[in-house]
Design a protein around this motif. Sequence first.
Motif, PDB file in Angstrom:
ATOM      1  N   GLY A   2     -52.309 -25.661 -12.192  1.00  0.00           N
ATOM      2  CA  GLY A   2     -52.493 -25.945 -13.611  1.00  0.00           C
ATOM      3  C   GLY A   2     -51.250 -26.558 -14.233  1.00  0.00           C
ATOM      4  N   LEU A   3     -50.084 -25.981 -13.948  1.00  0.00           N
ATOM      5  CA  LEU A   3     -48.823 -26.519 -14.453  1.00  0.00           C
ATOM      6  C   LEU A   3     -48.549 -27.900 -13.858  1.00  0.00           C
ATOM      7  CD1 LEU A   3     -46.265 -26.059 -16.137  1.00  0.00           C
ATOM      8  CD2 LEU A   3     -45.259 -24.923 -14.133  1.00  0.00           C
ATOM      9  N   LEU A   4     -48.826 -28.059 -12.574  1.00  0.00           N
ATOM     10  CA  LEU A   4     -48.622 -29.347 -11.920  1.00  0.00           C
ATOM     11  C   LEU A   4     -49.437 -30.447 -12.593  1.00  0.00           C
ATOM     12  CD1 LEU A   4     -47.570 -31.050  -9.463  1.00  0.00           C
ATOM     13  CD2 LEU A   4     -49.631 -30.304  -8.251  1.00  0.00           C
ATOM     14  N   LEU A   5     -50.669 -30.139 -12.987  1.00  0.00           N
ATOM     15  CA  LEU A   5     -51.548 -31.141 -13.574  1.00  0.00           C
ATOM     16  C   LEU A   5     -51.034 -31.649 -14.920  1.00  0.00           C
ATOM     17  CD1 LEU A   5     -55.029 -29.643 -12.640  1.00  0.00           C
ATOM     18  CD2 LEU A   5     -54.044 -31.769 -11.805  1.00  0.00           C
ATOM     19  N   ILE A   6     -50.284 -30.822 -15.653  1.00  0.00           N
ATOM     20  CA  ILE A   6     -49.696 -31.293 -16.910  1.00  0.00           C
ATOM     21  C   ILE A   6     -48.752 -32.456 -16.641  1.00  0.00           C
ATOM     22  CG2 ILE A   6     -48.163 -30.667 -18.807  1.00  0.00           C
ATOM     23  CD1 ILE A   6     -49.281 -27.861 -18.729  1.00  0.00           C
ATOM     24  N   PHE A   7     -47.910 -32.310 -15.616  1.00  0.00           N
ATOM     25  CA  PHE A   7     -46.938 -33.353 -15.302  1.00  0.00           C
ATOM     26  C   PHE A   7     -47.614 -34.579 -14.675  1.00  0.00           C
ATOM     27  CE2 PHE A   7     -44.463 -29.281 -14.626  1.00  0.00           C
ATOM     28  CZ  PHE A   7     -44.003 -29.255 -15.925  1.00  0.00           C
ATOM     29  N   VAL A   8     -48.640 -34.344 -13.848  1.00  0.00           N
ATOM     30  CA  VAL A   8     -49.374 -35.464 -13.270  1.00  0.00           C
ATOM     31  C   VAL A   8     -50.065 -36.271 -14.373  1.00  0.00           C
ATOM     32  CG1 VAL A   8     -51.303 -36.105 -11.772  1.00  0.00           C
ATOM     33  CG2 VAL A   8     -49.704 -34.336 -11.049  1.00  0.00           C
ATOM     34  N   ALA A   9     -50.636 -35.568 -15.357  1.00  0.00           N
ATOM     35  CA  ALA A   9     -51.270 -36.260 -16.485  1.00  0.00           C
ATOM     36  C   ALA A   9     -50.258 -37.137 -17.213  1.00  0.00           C
ATOM     37  CB  ALA A   9     -51.884 -35.239 -17.443  1.00  0.00           C
ATOM     38  N   GLY A  10     -49.055 -36.596 -17.460  1.00  0.00           N
ATOM     39  CA  GLY A  10     -48.030 -37.372 -18.136  1.00  0.00           C
ATOM     40  C   GLY A  10     -47.614 -38.599 -17.347  1.00  0.00           C
ATOM     41  N   VAL A  11     -47.438 -38.430 -16.027  1.00  0.00           N
ATOM     42  CA  VAL A  11     -47.056 -39.563 -15.174  1.00  0.00           C
ATOM     43  C   VAL A  11     -48.113 -40.646 -15.220  1.00  0.00           C
ATOM     44  CG1 VAL A  11     -46.705 -40.283 -12.777  1.00  0.00           C
ATOM     45  CG2 VAL A  11     -45.568 -38.230 -13.622  1.00  0.00           C
ATOM     46  N   TRP A  12     -49.376 -40.270 -15.092  1.00  0.00           N
ATOM     47  CA  TRP A  12     -50.440 -41.272 -15.048  1.00  0.00           C
ATOM     48  C   TRP A  12     -50.569 -42.020 -16.371  1.00  0.00           C
ATOM     49  CZ3 TRP A  12     -52.726 -43.801 -11.419  1.00  0.00           C
ATOM     50  CH2 TRP A  12     -53.875 -44.539 -11.710  1.00  0.00           C
ATOM     51  N   LEU A  13     -50.428 -41.308 -17.477  1.00  0.00           N
ATOM     52  CA  LEU A  13     -50.547 -41.962 -18.777  1.00  0.00           C
ATOM     53  C   LEU A  13     -49.407 -42.945 -19.013  1.00  0.00           C
ATOM     54  CD1 LEU A  13     -51.716 -38.945 -20.974  1.00  0.00           C
ATOM     55  CD2 LEU A  13     -53.105 -40.809 -20.050  1.00  0.00           C
ATOM     56  N   ILE A  14     -48.219 -42.638 -18.500  1.00  0.00           N
ATOM     57  CA  ILE A  14     -47.109 -43.593 -18.611  1.00  0.00           C
ATOM     58  C   ILE A  14     -47.366 -44.799 -17.712  1.00  0.00           C
ATOM     59  CG2 ILE A  14     -44.645 -43.932 -18.205  1.00  0.00           C
ATOM     60  CD1 ILE A  14     -44.188 -41.028 -18.929  1.00  0.00           C
ATOM     61  N   VAL A  15     -47.854 -44.552 -16.500  1.00  0.00           N
ATOM     62  CA  VAL A  15     -48.128 -45.651 -15.565  1.00  0.00           C
ATOM     63  C   VAL A  15     -49.163 -46.605 -16.149  1.00  0.00           C
ATOM     64  CG1 VAL A  15     -49.160 -46.191 -13.324  1.00  0.00           C
ATOM     65  CG2 VAL A  15     -47.439 -44.396 -13.496  1.00  0.00           C
ATOM     66  N   LEU A  16     -50.172 -46.077 -16.835  1.00  0.00           N
ATOM     67  CA  LEU A  16     -51.186 -46.936 -17.444  1.00  0.00           C
ATOM     68  C   LEU A  16     -50.563 -47.926 -18.428  1.00  0.00           C
ATOM     69  CD1 LEU A  16     -54.196 -44.540 -18.193  1.00  0.00           C
ATOM     70  CD2 LEU A  16     -54.139 -46.407 -16.545  1.00  0.00           C
ATOM     71  N   ARG A  17     -49.494 -47.513 -19.078  1.00  0.00           N
ATOM     72  CA  ARG A  17     -48.857 -48.364 -20.088  1.00  0.00           C
ATOM     73  C   ARG A  17     -47.671 -49.150 -19.529  1.00  0.00           C
ATOM     74  NH1 ARG A  17     -50.807 -47.536 -25.031  1.00  0.00           N
ATOM     75  NH2 ARG A  17     -52.161 -45.732 -25.356  1.00  0.00           N
ATOM     76  N   MET A  18     -47.453 -49.040 -18.222  1.00  0.00           N
ATOM     77  CA  MET A  18     -46.391 -49.847 -17.614  1.00  0.00           C
ATOM     78  C   MET A  18     -46.754 -51.324 -17.691  1.00  0.00           C
ATOM     79  SD  MET A  18     -43.621 -48.445 -16.130  1.00  0.00           S
ATOM     80  CE  MET A  18     -43.288 -49.345 -14.620  1.00  0.00           C
TER      81      MET A  18
END
Length: 498
Positions: free
Chosen positions: A222-238
């Motif tokens: 559950g904690l890991l998914l918070i950080f994965v969500a953040g990484v993916w959302l930043i990558v989308l805006r790269m």
Amino acid sequence: MNTIVPRLISGLTAALAGLAVMEMLRLKGATLVQQFSLATLLAPCATGVVLLGIAGCLMPGRFWERILSKGQQLHSALALPRPMVNHWTGSLLLSGSLIVYFIVIMTILPQQPLPDNNDQASFLMQAKAVQEMGGPATLLQQLLTGDYTEANQHPLYVALLSNFPSYETGKRLSAMCGLCALLIFTMGIARYYGNLAGGLTGILLSINAAYCQLTARVVCEGLLLIFVAGVWLIVLRMPELRKSESFPFLKLTGIGLLLGLAWLTKGTALLLMLGLIAWLCSYTVNWQRWFPAMLQQQPGNNSKPKENQTERTTVPLKRVAVSLMLLLVSFSVIAAPLLIRNVRVYGSPTFNANSYLLFEDEFSEPHALIQERGSLRNAAQHYWQTHTMTDIIKREVKGLLWQTFIFLRSLGPLPFDEGRLFFGLLALPFLIIGLLSETGPARRLYLIWMLLFWLAFAWYLPIAAGERFLIPLLLPSLAFVSLGLIRTGQLLLTRKPA
């Protein structure tokens, strides 16, 4: 038009489906026919795929030319820029997904397995030990001095759990992490693709069996998914690295920091980092020289010189090197306590006790393997010396078959068990359409992550298997499924008046 690649894909699909049938026969034997089960339905389906794959290899060239022509037309239609879909139903789905997740979690929390000789017990034991030695502050000090020697559970989730190391409170902590990850990810998808995509993604996550089960247990996913969500959302805006004039300094820094937190939570986040490194390095290669022309999107203007095309399809080495350095430095800043501990105690900055299990045929106590094998290099040499190349290939291919099954099943909803596979099969075409619709750099990263995770955990199959290993891929996968559903609807609506 080159038809060799689709024929090879057909042959490979037939071979994999044939291996799947053989695996089902090996596991079930005569009971495959005598006793009805999921495998009873899958076996004839896989046999049909074998026949179709063989037929695809034997089809004449004009058949594949028509198929590839239709495929290119579909890809061109999907790749057209379309406005974000903001509809009142999207807002309703966004709000409803949080309510649905809350109801589902409150229902399944009492049904979770007890912490008895499993990962939940290990996390609770470590959290109690950290609480007794002084809490998170003392844990940080002992990491820096090398006195904390636990090399299986990573310390961030343990540090949070040490504030209340009880089974019931730990489950609530995981559920809160799951709710935060759901909220962050769906809101980010809504802002990028529109609230309808965000709402669909939220609903798919809130009823997803793998997501709900793992965020209702005393485990770190559950904690890991918070950080994965953040990484993916930043990558989308790269920005597109081949076209952007500005350097994405803040975005790369944010990705590195979040990956550092993810690695402090779970060791498999290292695969996410490796995928990002491979992703950045892939932009230094002119892929038009390696892939057939049929796989490339034809440029609208062929009159431009070849040199300009090369400049558009590659990124200078200096730019990639600076990006990698920024990513690794920001990662190292956050992950420094664990990196320092690993170097001091184990001599490797990315050490993890479970790495030794990569070179075993069945599960053994990792700490006992450390004592027995010595270094990881010795463990690897021992494995290569005691296994043939046939054994190695067989292990990887068998693992890939099972990872395909596990991934498709992970896309399915509650309350189904093995029947979730059929929902995964239904979602797969929309996942592919979503991937074809995404024209940004995120699509390439997703495919690299998929390749790394499948190869790694296919090899790890004799030790352990489960949806928890592929859970970082679940968030972007369901986002692509939602995007595929929307794009399919848009295509149908635009063709209907004609």
